[in-house]
Scaffold this active site. Structure first.
Site, PDB file in Angstrom:
ATOM      1  N   TYR A 200       0.794  -1.247  -0.087  1.00  0.00           N
ATOM      2  CA  TYR A 200       0.030   0.088   0.018  1.00  0.00           C
ATOM      3  C   TYR A 200       0.894   1.288  -0.063  1.00  0.00           C
ATOM      4  O   TYR A 200       0.605   2.036  -0.961  1.00  0.00           O
ATOM      5  CB  TYR A 200      -1.208  -0.085   1.131  1.00  0.00           C
ATOM      6  CG  TYR A 200      -1.902   1.001   1.400  1.00  0.00           C
ATOM      7  CD1 TYR A 200      -2.964   0.982   0.631  1.00  0.00           C
ATOM      8  CD2 TYR A 200      -1.874   2.017   2.115  1.00  0.00           C
ATOM      9  CE1 TYR A 200      -3.923   2.017   0.514  1.00  0.00           C
ATOM     10  CE2 TYR A 200      -2.594   3.179   2.317  1.00  0.00           C
ATOM     11  CZ  TYR A 200      -3.635   2.829   1.444  1.00  0.00           C
ATOM     12  OH  TYR A 200      -4.733   4.163   1.493  1.00  0.00           O
ATOM     13  N   ALA A 202       3.998   1.575  -1.134  1.00  0.00           N
ATOM     14  CA  ALA A 202       4.544   1.737  -2.357  1.00  0.00           C
ATOM     15  C   ALA A 202       3.669   2.348  -3.532  1.00  0.00           C
ATOM     16  O   ALA A 202       4.011   3.131  -4.140  1.00  0.00           O
ATOM     17  CB  ALA A 202       5.069   0.271  -2.826  1.00  0.00           C
ATOM     18  N   ALA A 238     -14.391   5.759   7.926  1.00  0.00           N
ATOM     19  CA  ALA A 238     -13.711   4.998   6.607  1.00  0.00           C
ATOM     20  C   ALA A 238     -13.904   3.464   6.922  1.00  0.00           C
ATOM     21  O   ALA A 238     -13.640   2.913   8.073  1.00  0.00           O
ATOM     22  CB  ALA A 238     -12.240   5.272   6.511  1.00  0.00           C
TER      23      ALA A 238
END
Lengths: 309, 309
Positions: A200, A202, A238
């Protein structure tokens, strides 16, 4: 407060401000020095070291090969072009490398890295034998969390990076005409990596690099399309926050406020949005104190839960 | 030097150091404020704005949709799950959005972004009509340099990022046994993006994110494999330097010295290597002064040569 008083006998009596300045600078200098001067390099430690070196046919890779050769390391060199590699291997032998092997390989092919690592292990020998064969069941640390790292990275890159590039390149002609805006939503894991998020991070880092460079491209060509990069923390609404519960002790921020910050940033064509605000400071200071940061990350993380996630 | 003297009449005569401190802090505060407080947000500017919003079914995407709806923007929402999207669309209508469309799409499929952008252009209308059809021959700015951006990004990611992940995950068991080292060679374009390098910067940034996160993973699990991230400038022997001649006025550094810095860093298990040394300062300060940085990049670049490269 007490320091200028202590120093004043030695300093010019009319200008004690200077003494403090010098003291402050010396102190900062010493701190900087002790933090960043961390060199206990012993060349002998590389004698017999087993080194796999990619990109070894030219540039810094070639130079690395020659240094390692001089230091007596055992080498496996790899690069795209065999003829260039053979030349480097020859030079390494002349410089005294005890063992030099090479394998020509094109890293543009996804199946190549496995062949290269296997070749290196075959040639340089595996690590010292383990006391017992690896146990069945969960892999030991050092293997478990890179399990599927490649598959996960590829997927993350498509979903969280390449799709943005695609959308951008397709929408850019229309945005150029309308002097529009690109608003890219990233997260704190974009500029500041933490544990157990490598694929993630990256992808989010890649966003930062791509759009940072694109912003300069548009700028130097006088294309009036704004790019706003948003660094947001966990939001309380979220869905990902669910997944983080029990893993991180980081506190979630209110979603609607974060969204409003993004909209303000986009509408005012700001280059960056940070929500909560302290993230800006964190990003400006990233890298300044690596050791405390590592310690804080350790404190904030429930390691076993994170590894299992 | 002159400032403490000017201030001394107003400051306590016995403690002029404090006056300077206050002055310095106030000055720094004002500088920081003027640099980072840059908000002239006018909500009315978003009325009738045409907005394509990805990830709109949950989290911050959903919140963004509601804000834009309240502000009277025209919306195309997209996300993976149609049922969730329909709910968000309904809420947007209730909040007064004049136009809301949606398209369910999975960004994991490389062919999807094109469909989404086309849908958005169809629904929200294209940009105001151009005075004439786009000329044949070279594409206008805003299109030319993202031509092939996706293909080039994909290729760069495989060569400069995914292959490193593959090599690492394959070699990690052996490195764990031998308490070995991973030395990752990046460039200044890893932490600091410049123009005309977006696919390359994306891949180098991705390296930084992936290995930064992996370092924390290994650390919290007490796996003794070192990761050294090397930020190198142009080398005088690098074949890439050829390609940069005429494009950038940046000076190349000597290759063998850069290579030795990498080897020292790897052997001493340093987390980072910067060569030349000033890059460390540049990385520590990245983000601090975005406007001067943009100006410097403009000065250092031969724009027409870079665009053609």
């Amino acid at each position: 407060m007490s320091l200028p008083a202590v120093l004043s006998p030695a300093a010019e009596p009319t200008d004690p401000g200077w003494a403090m300045k010098v003291l402050l600078l010396t102190g900062l200098g010493a701190l900087f020095f002790s933090y960043y001067w961390d060199d206990n390099f012993d060349p002998a430690s590389l004698q017999g070291a087993r080194v796999l070196l990619t990109g070894a046919s030219a540039g810094v890779g070639e130079e690395l090969a020659y240094h390692y050769a001089r230091l007596g390391s055992h080498l496996v060199l790899t690069a795209h072009t065999e003829a260039l590699l053979q030349k480097v291997v020859g030079n390494c032998r002349k410089l005294g490398a005890p063992k030099v092997f090479f394998i020509a390989a094109d890293m543009a092919s996804p199946e190549v890295p496995e062949r290269v690592v296997q070749f290196a292990l075959d040639k340089l020998g595996p690590a010292p034998p383990r006391p017992r064969p690896p146990p069945p069941g969960p892999a030991p640390p050092g293997q478990e969390f890179v399990r599927d790292a490649v598959t996960r990275s590829r997927h993350r890159l498509q979903v969280n990076f390449l799709s943005y590039v695609q959308l951008t390149s397709l929408a850019l002609p229309s945005l150029t005409d309308s002097k529009g805006s690109l608003v890219v939503v990233s997260s704190l894991l974009g500029p500041v990596p933490t544990s157990f998020s490598s694929p993630y991070s990256a992808a989010k880092f890649a966003l930062d690099g791509f759009f940072g460079s694109l912003r300069r491209e548009l700028d130097v060509q006088d294309v009036n399309v704004a790019i706003t990069m948003c660094v947001l923390g966990l939001r309380d609404r979220a869905s990902t926050a669910e997944g983080f519960r029990g893993v991180s002790r980081a506190k979630a921020a209110p979603g609607p406020k974060a969204a409003l910050a993004v909209i303000r940033g986009g509408a005012t064509r700001a280059p960056g949005v940070f929500y909560p605000w302290r993230f800006h400071l964190l990003c400006l200071l990233r890298g300044w104190l690596p050791h405390p940061r590592a310690w804080f990350i350790r404190q904030e993380l429930n390691v076993s839960a994170a590894a299992a996630a």
